[in-house]
Design an enzyme around this catalytic site. Structure first.
Site, PDB file in Angstrom:
ATOM      1  N   GLU A  85       1.424 -16.717  11.632  1.00  0.00           N
ATOM      2  CA  GLU A  85       2.431 -16.902  10.577  1.00  0.00           C
ATOM      3  C   GLU A  85       3.836 -16.604  11.092  1.00  0.00           C
ATOM      4  O   GLU A  85       4.105 -15.488  11.544  1.00  0.00           O
ATOM      5  CB  GLU A  85       2.105 -15.983   9.375  1.00  0.00           C
ATOM      6  CG  GLU A  85       3.035 -16.230   8.209  1.00  0.00           C
ATOM      7  CD  GLU A  85       2.660 -15.462   6.941  1.00  0.00           C
ATOM      8  OE1 GLU A  85       1.629 -14.769   6.944  1.00  0.00           O
ATOM      9  OE2 GLU A  85       3.413 -15.585   5.957  1.00  0.00           O
ATOM     10  N   LYS A 262      -0.552  -7.667   0.466  1.00  0.00           N
ATOM     11  CA  LYS A 262      -0.635  -8.731   1.486  1.00  0.00           C
ATOM     12  C   LYS A 262       0.543  -8.563   2.457  1.00  0.00           C
ATOM     13  O   LYS A 262       0.383  -8.631   3.676  1.00  0.00           O
ATOM     14  CB  LYS A 262      -0.613 -10.105   0.822  1.00  0.00           C
ATOM     15  CG  LYS A 262      -0.867 -11.283   1.738  1.00  0.00           C
ATOM     16  CD  LYS A 262       0.330 -11.737   2.543  1.00  0.00           C
ATOM     17  CE  LYS A 262       0.017 -12.962   3.397  1.00  0.00           C
ATOM     18  NZ  LYS A 262       1.114 -13.329   4.296  1.00  0.00           N
ATOM     19  N   ASP A 278     -11.391  -4.131  14.424  1.00  0.00           N
ATOM     20  CA  ASP A 278     -12.191  -4.825  13.415  1.00  0.00           C
ATOM     21  C   ASP A 278     -11.331  -4.968  12.147  1.00  0.00           C
ATOM     22  O   ASP A 278     -11.338  -4.103  11.265  1.00  0.00           O
ATOM     23  CB  ASP A 278     -13.467  -4.025  13.132  1.00  0.00           C
ATOM     24  CG  ASP A 278     -14.390  -4.737  12.150  1.00  0.00           C
ATOM     25  OD1 ASP A 278     -13.920  -5.660  11.453  1.00  0.00           O
ATOM     26  OD2 ASP A 278     -15.569  -4.362  12.084  1.00  0.00           O
ATOM     27  N   HIS A 375      13.786 -16.826   6.185  1.00  0.00           N
ATOM     28  CA  HIS A 375      12.846 -17.675   6.923  1.00  0.00           C
ATOM     29  C   HIS A 375      13.578 -18.865   7.531  1.00  0.00           C
ATOM     30  O   HIS A 375      13.332 -19.266   8.664  1.00  0.00           O
ATOM     31  CB  HIS A 375      11.739 -18.172   5.984  1.00  0.00           C
ATOM     32  CG  HIS A 375      10.728 -17.113   5.652  1.00  0.00           C
ATOM     33  ND1 HIS A 375       9.808 -17.257   4.646  1.00  0.00           N
ATOM     34  CD2 HIS A 375      10.482 -15.905   6.204  1.00  0.00           C
ATOM     35  CE1 HIS A 375       9.045 -16.173   4.585  1.00  0.00           C
ATOM     36  NE2 HIS A 375       9.439 -15.351   5.523  1.00  0.00           N
TER      37      HIS A 375
END
Ligand code: HMG
Length: 424
Positions: A85, A262, A278, A375
């Protein structure tokens, strides 16, 4: 990383890939094997891949980048991240730069205690059986230790036991054994302990034996980090207040808390992947912990203090500096050398700090100009630097057609979605 090495490497992202590698080499963190691995472009020989999992047909690559500017418990740290991302690495570096102005992140991790679960069903008088199991604590811990002698020799082993009646009516009882696993993530060790003690557990309690497996909700292996950041580092008191309001929104609303978390996990997961951890276990534990009080909550919060903000995060984090992929994967070994954590506990504090940084960068953008403008700047900068970002003068390709799509969307709407290769 030795004390004199700085994680603030000026203009790192403006250099070509080869120059970045030279800059890293000059820090003296990497051995010959790791340097050669990175210089060759990374990757994994298929013969090694074939030993790591099943039915291998090829390998699957991700970009490996470095988040900069991190200072954690007074130590400068380079954070390797493997992620598809765009903006995750820049965002973490951006927030780490702000936080380092007020001293960096600080934190502590619990001793590396994992939880083994042994399930019993149809136990007659489950409460009495639980009491018998608690009374047999010493012999159960000894039986567990006997199954992991090398870990015991290294200073780990079974530390505690708890018998929990889940349903007295159905006779469902679960025994937790708490096992200290040193610098390993510990899943295999704990599964070994669970299987080894199960017959004795059943002899003491009666009933029918069920599962014998670790729990990924490692509540005795929590990590806590904190950071302060000044109003002027954030762009003013209004932005700081906006971040605190955004944090409160997440505390009040599980829909928002999910997205907040998130954003927290963005950098943490990326670093976990680079470091061969993991990440499924980390994700499962983090979100279960977020909901442990009966309502899903943010893993991190930001609160107003005079002249700035204080951020705090707490979550279970079972990570290791030995075992698993660290044994076989040259890229993971290189990543561990870069991050320089001396223990699994130190690594956990670094990773949680990365989470807090990712969260801060996202909230700052959301509380000020919105997420898309930054962005776009990032993307435009990358395009402008395009010719320089790949060794040998070859222009860097934008991820999966991002360039064209960006140009088209920009013509239509200045704040259109920046992403082609990933979601927010
Ligand atoms: P900017 O203001 O254009 O950056 O930010 P700047 O030019 O002021 O540079 C500040 C620092 O950012 C730089 O410091 C770098 O560390 C870093 P310097 O080293 O120059 O002294 N930086 C870069 N690092 C590497 N490559 C680059 C680069 N550019 C700046 N090209 C930025 C631009 C995107 C960093 C900023 O707007 C930002 O932090 N935005 C947040 C982005 C973000 O969070 N992305 C994650 C995806 S969004 C998501 O998944 C989650 C979300 O839904 C979560 C939520 O809702 O809470 C949003």
């Amino acid at each position: 990383m030795s004390q004199h090495v700085s994680s603030r490497i000026s203009g790192f992202y403006k250099r070509c890939l080869e120059e970045r590698l030279h800059a890293i080499q000059a820090l003296g963190l990497l051995d010959e094997e790791a340097l050669a691995h990175l210089a060759s472009g990374g990757g994994l020989p298929t013969a090694v891949a074939d030993r790591m999992c099943e039915n291998v047909i090829a390998t699957h690559a991700l970009p490996l980048g470095l988040a900069l500017n991190f200072r954690v418990n007074q130590r400068d740290v380079l954070v390797p991240m493997a992620v598809e991302e765009p903006s995750v690495i820049a965002a973490a570096s951006n927030a780490a730069r702000m936080v380092r102005r007020s001293g960096g992140f600080s934190g502590e991790a619990d001793p590396p205690i994992m939880t083994a679960q042994v399930q019993l069903d149809d136990v007659p008088d489950a409460e009495a059986a639980a009491a018998r199991l608690e009374a047999a604590r010493a012999s159960l811990l000894a039986a567990g230790d006997a199954a992991i002698p090398r870990m015991v020799a290294r200073g780990g082993g079974c530390r505690d036991l708890e018998a929990r009646v889940l349903s007295a009516e159905l006779g469902v009882l679960v025994v937790h054994l708490y096992v200290e696993v040193g610098d390993a993530m510990g899943a295999n060790l704990v599964d070994t302990v669970a299987e080894a003690v199960a017959p004795l557990v059943q002899r003491i309690a009666g009933g029918t034996l069920g599962l014998r497996i670790l729990s990924n909700l490692t509540v005795r292996r929590l990590v806590r980090v904190t950071a302060t950041v000044a109003d002027d580092a954030l762009g003013g008191a209004d932005v700081a207040s906006g971040i605190a309001r955004a944090s409160r929104f997440a505390e009040l609303d599980p829909y928002r808390a999910t997205t907040h978390n998130k954003g927290f996990m963005n950098g943490l997961d990326a670093a976990a992947v680079a470091l061969g951890q993991d990440f499924r276990a980390i994700e499962a534990g983090a979100h279960a912990y977020a909901a442990i009080g009966g309502r899903y909550r943010p893993l991190s919060t930001w609160e107003r203090i005079p002249g700035g903000l204080v951020g705090r995060a707490e979550l279970p984090l079972a990570v290791g500096t030995v075992g698993g992929a660290t044994e076989v994967h040259a890229g993971v070994r290189a990543a561990l050398q870069l991050v320089g954590a001396k223990s699994a506990r130190e690594l956990a504090v670094v990773l949680a700090s990365v989470g807090l940084a990712s969260n801060l960068a996202a909230l700052r953008a959301l509380a000020s100009e919105g997420i898309q403008r930054g962005h776009m700047r990032l993307h435009e900068r990358k395009r402008a630097l395009g010719g320089a970002s790949t060794a040998g003068g070859e222009p860097a390709a934008p991820p999966s057609g991002e360039g064209k799509r960006f140009a088209a969307e920009r013509a239509e709407a200045p704040l259109a979605v920046h992403q082609a290769g990933g979601g927010t």
